[in-house]
Design an enzyme around this catalytic site. Structure first.
Site, PDB file in Angstrom:
ATOM      1  N   GLN A 171      -9.201   4.715 -23.300  1.00 34.46           N
ATOM      2  CA  GLN A 171     -10.472   3.967 -23.203  1.00 34.46           C
ATOM      3  C   GLN A 171     -11.545   5.012 -22.860  1.00 34.46           C
ATOM      4  OE1 GLN A 171     -10.923   0.535 -23.619  1.00 34.46           O
ATOM      5  NE2 GLN A 171     -13.091   0.518 -23.088  1.00 34.46           N
ATOM      6  N   GLU A 184       0.840  -1.197   0.000  1.00 30.12           N
ATOM      7  CA  GLU A 184       0.000   0.000   0.000  1.00 30.12           C
ATOM      8  C   GLU A 184       0.872   1.242   0.000  1.00 30.12           C
ATOM      9  OE1 GLU A 184      -2.884  -0.102   3.165  1.00 30.12           O
ATOM     10  OE2 GLU A 184      -3.939  -1.812   2.276  1.00 30.12           O
ATOM     11  N   HIS A 214      -6.063  12.500 -24.715  1.00 29.18           N
ATOM     12  CA  HIS A 214      -6.345  11.759 -25.955  1.00 29.18           C
ATOM     13  C   HIS A 214      -7.612  12.292 -26.638  1.00 29.18           C
ATOM     14  CE1 HIS A 214      -5.984   8.588 -28.803  1.00 29.18           C
ATOM     15  NE2 HIS A 214      -7.208   8.182 -28.547  1.00 29.18           N
ATOM     16  N   ASP A 263      -3.651   9.552 -37.690  1.00 24.40           N
ATOM     17  CA  ASP A 263      -5.026   9.232 -38.105  1.00 24.40           C
ATOM     18  C   ASP A 263      -5.858  10.506 -38.091  1.00 24.40           C
ATOM     19  OD1 ASP A 263      -6.130   9.620 -35.411  1.00 24.40           O
ATOM     20  OD2 ASP A 263      -5.038   7.788 -34.933  1.00 24.40           O
ATOM     21  N   LYS A 297      -4.623   4.116 -43.598  1.00 26.57           N
ATOM     22  CA  LYS A 297      -4.049   2.763 -43.688  1.00 26.57           C
ATOM     23  C   LYS A 297      -4.551   2.041 -44.923  1.00 26.57           C
ATOM     24  CE  LYS A 297      -3.016   0.947 -39.241  1.00 26.57           C
ATOM     25  NZ  LYS A 297      -3.470   0.439 -38.009  1.00 26.57           N
ATOM     26  N   ARG A 317      -4.053  -2.036 -46.962  1.00 30.32           N
ATOM     27  CA  ARG A 317      -3.426  -3.364 -46.878  1.00 30.32           C
ATOM     28  C   ARG A 317      -3.306  -3.940 -48.290  1.00 30.32           C
ATOM     29  NH1 ARG A 317      -3.137  -6.844 -42.511  1.00 30.32           N
ATOM     30  NH2 ARG A 317      -4.534  -5.480 -41.353  1.00 30.32           N
TER      31      ARG A 317
HETATM   32  C1  R5P Z   1      -3.642   5.914 -30.156  1.00 28.95           C
HETATM   33  O1  R5P Z   1      -4.833   6.083 -30.119  1.00 28.95           O
HETATM   34  C2  R5P Z   1      -2.674   6.956 -29.692  1.00 28.95           C
HETATM   35  O2  R5P Z   1      -3.024   8.231 -30.143  1.00 28.95           O
HETATM   36  C3  R5P Z   1      -1.252   6.617 -30.155  1.00 28.95           C
HETATM   37  O3  R5P Z   1      -1.217   6.645 -31.578  1.00 28.95           O
HETATM   38  C4  R5P Z   1      -0.845   5.244 -29.688  1.00 28.95           C
HETATM   39  O4  R5P Z   1      -1.052   5.114 -28.307  1.00 28.95           O
HETATM   40  C5  R5P Z   1       0.603   4.978 -30.014  1.00 28.95           C
HETATM   41  O5  R5P Z   1       0.946   3.692 -29.551  1.00 28.95           O
HETATM   42  P1  R5P Z   1       2.207   2.927 -30.092  1.00 28.95           P
HETATM   43  O6  R5P Z   1       3.398   3.845 -29.921  1.00 28.95           O
HETATM   44  O7  R5P Z   1       2.287   1.699 -29.256  1.00 28.95           O
HETATM   45  O8  R5P Z   1       1.959   2.612 -31.532  1.00 28.95           O
END
Ligand code: R5P
Length: 295
Positions: free
Chosen positions: A95, A38, A128, A167, A190, A192
């Protein structure tokens, strides 16, 4: 306004800078752990007026969250009339909704605990999703964005710069950084390869050919996101690639992964201590504290 800045071991340097800008007394909380694990925290002076608690919750984040709650309670118990809680890096912020049924909204749970234990105002840095504060707090709050400061670190060193967010949701950060550089900005999408299955990312609308690219993100954790971005930018003809982030968590060899991906230099702020935390958010945080405590 009488201000006492309460520092913990997670943010000593930043707290000292904030105290010096605010002209407040700096007090370092005593910390220890009991034999069963603790945590113990003590604010070793009487506080009159406002306590500004500066405590970042980078790993080990669960321990640091408990320390944060204990420090707020200790500061109030030591006489603080008001506790302004500065959380330079707020863990669990990603989250921010129930992605799957039965999940918690972790950021909401943590912010409500911070308010319930006695925070009268909250300052975060590059949260975030900044609107999480409006969603979960009733006390005054503000989120500061150091993207312009991070970009200014590279000012005058980039040829035909292009700032890229990993993103679309992070575009506001790239926009602020690009403004400081007078540069273009875009975000990465992204794709693929249907045959090889290889994932690449490319700017939504602009070309990187022959340009210096600055990748900017809120968090670098493993470095995987920005390493993929850097490799893709290099493959598409970028002259050089640099990276900036607010919170340098750097787990599992992230810095090595980034340099191995061809990134020339990585820079971060001091919300999380790291070898590249060269940009301080102290001025931004001190201004936010002043704007929340004025009047
Ligand atoms: C994701 O939502 C965050 O904005 C970062 O892009 C992410 O946490 C980066 O994580 P990593 O360095 O493990 O790719």
């Amino acid at each position: 306004m009488s201000v006492t800045v309460v520092a913990t071991s997670s943010s000593l340097g930043l707290a000292a800078r904030v105290a010096s800008i605010l002209g407040g007394e700096l007090v370092v909380a005593e910390e220890k752990a009991f034999p069963d694990g603790e945590k113990y925290v003590r604010v070793p002076i009487k506080i009159a007026g406002t306590a500004v608690i500066v405590h970042s919750t980078y790993p080990p984040q669960d321990e640091r969250i408990v320390q944060l709650l204990l420090t707020i309670d200790a500061a109030k118990g030591a006489g603080a009339e008001r506790a302004v809680v500065v959380i330079p890096y707020l863990a669990y912020a990603r989250q921010d909704r129930r992605f799957l049924e039965g999940e918690p909204v972790s950021v909401g749970a943590i912010l409500r605990a911070v308010e319930a234990v006695g925070a009268d105002a909250v300052v975060t840095v590059d949260l975030h999703k900044p609107s999480s504060l409006d969603e979960w707090l009733r006390v005054p709050h503000t989120n500061v964005l150091p993207a312009g400061l991070l970009a200014s670190y590279f000012k005058g060193r980039l040829k035909d710069p292009l700032v890229l967010a990993p993103d679309r949701g992070a575009l506001h950060r790239a926009e602020a950084a690009a403004k400081a550089l007078g540069a273009d900005y875009d975000y990465l999408e992204k794709s693929r390869d249907r045959v090889t299955g290889q994932v690449t990312v490319a700017p939504k609308s602009l070309s990187v050919e022959g340009r210096d690219v600055l990748l900017i993100d809120d968090i670098i954790s493993t470095g995987g996101t920005l390493a993929l971005a850097a490799k893709s930018a290099k493959a598409a003809g970028a002259r050089s690639v640099y990276a900036a982030c607010t919170h340098a968590l750097f787990v599992l060899g992230a810095l090595d992964r980034l340099y191995a991906a061809g990134i020339g230099e990585v820079v971060a702020t001091d919300t999380v201590p790291s070898p590249v935390s060269k940009v301080s958010v102290a001025e931004l945080v001190a201004s936010a504290v002043l704007s929340l405590t004025r009047g």
